[in-house]
Design an enzyme around this catalytic site. Structure first.
Site: not given
Ligand code: AMP
Ligand code: MG
Length: 332
Positions: A46, A69, A124, A126-127, A129, A271
């Site tokens: 990251d 981020e 971002d 690493i989106d 993680t 994101d």
């Molecule tokens: P994903 O891989 O699509 O599930 O999304 C990952 C991203 O979800 C991360 O980069 C976080 O910033 C974000 N995230 C963290 N908590 C939440 C939440 N409660 N609702 C939606 N997104 C979130």
């Molecule tokens: Mg992210």
């Protein structure tokens, strides 16, 4: 504007950061390192990816601020020494001779607050993680925002198969889009972009949908209800990160649902900026769960929006109606 030089620099920066992530993942992933919070591979990758991209952007566009981020506070904390040393090892493979000061400066270049006016990058490093830790999907996401609107997006997806139907074929790709210029994909290790387009499915029963692997990020129960209303036959495709936008843009899936799980969660601009322009330029539509346009002009978060719905465009209205029926009138 055609953003030619911004795109070239952004693609190269994302490619270098993806290389770093791949090297960290292959050299450090083990039970022990995954469990250790302070220098877990995801933390190293990251910070390393953010440093690499910010440094490249600062070199080519010193006047464009960056909303990213991460910040360096964890590196400066007690116990941050080992982590810093580890990140420097990987960063030095991209920037030989980089020292701690240079590393911290590059990471903290991402502290811009965003907003309605001017031009800035959003990153971002690493989106997804959780996906990175599982050895599954993650993305390096970089976008350029001008006067509150996304004008360029680059998504590096090191583990995404080039063709979702052939999961054992080649993997690793970079998707790009420039406002008004369409969307393209190239393999991670090539520079020959090919145009991509969303699916042409008009019957929602035939529309595969995707959502987060993590049920804490998107309500699986609500999306199953939406799928039921739309008559969707196929089970959900669950993928971490903005790779979901990539599979919509390529036509592998036709609906991406991100339905709120918590009343007070606010989505972050990094994101969604890169992924949303790539889907739009591939012919799709991206809104929030209530059909509202995403507003990137409000700072570091999408505080004017709730949830996300991305589709091939043709079925967007139908999907939004079904989501409204499931969520009610905006109380979540
Ligand atoms: P994903 O891989 O699509 O599930 O999304 C990952 C991203 O979800 C991360 O980069 C976080 O910033 C974000 N995230 C963290 N908590 C939440 C939440 N409660 N609702 C939606 N997104 C979130
Ligand atoms: Mg992210």
């Amino acid at each position: 504007m055609n953003y030619e030089s911004e795109l070239k620099v952004a693609v190269e920066a994302v490619r270098k950061a993806c290389g770093l992530c791949v090297r960290v993942q292959s050299s450090l992933v083990s039970e022990e390192t995954v469990k250790k919070k302070d220098d877990s591979p995801v933390t190293v990758a990251d910070f390393g990816a953010q440093a690499v991209i910010c440094r490249e952007l600062m070199k080519s566009f010193p006047d464009i601020p960056i909303v990213a981020e991460e910040d360096s506070s964890e590196l400066k904390s007690e116990g941050g020494k080992a982590l810093t040393a580890r990140i420097l090892e990987f960063a030095a493979e991209v920037f030989p001779g980089i020292d701690e000061e240079g590393l911290v400066a590059a990471i903290d270049a991402g502290d811009y607050g965003g907003g309605a006016g001017g031009t800035f990058w959003t990153l971002d490093p690493i989106d997804g993680t959780k996906g990175f830790l599982r050895g599954e999907q993650y993305a390096v996401a970089l976008a350029l925002i001008e006067n509150g609107r996304v004008v360029l997006g680059v998504l590096g997806c090191p583990n995404l198969p080039l063709d979702l139907k052939q999961p054992d074929g080649g993997k690793g790709c970079i998707l790009t889009a420039v406002k008004g210029g369409g969307a393209s994909m190239r393999p991670l290790d090539h520079n020959t972009p090919k145009r991509i387009a969303v699916s042409d499915i008009e019957d929602t029963k035939l529309a595969p949908f995707c959502e987060s692997v993590e049920s804490a990020h998107s309500s699986h129960g609500d999306s199953a209800r939406v799928a039921g209303l739309l008559g969707v036959k196929a089970p959900p495709i669950r993928i971490d990160s903005q790779c979901k936008y990539a599979v919509i843009a390529r036509g592998d899936a036709s609906i991406y649902l991100r339905l709120p799980t918590k009343k007070d969660y606010v989505e972050k601009i990094w994101d969604h900026a890169a992924g949303s322009i790539i889907v739009e330029e591939a012919g799709g539509i991206v809104t929030d769960a209530y059909g509202k346009t995403l507003d990137f002009s409000l700072g570091r978060t999408l505080s004017g929006n709730k949830g996300i719905v991305a589709t091939n465009g043709l079925i967007h209205e139908k999907v939004i109606s079904a989501v409204s029926e499931v969520l009610g009138s905006g109380t979540k």
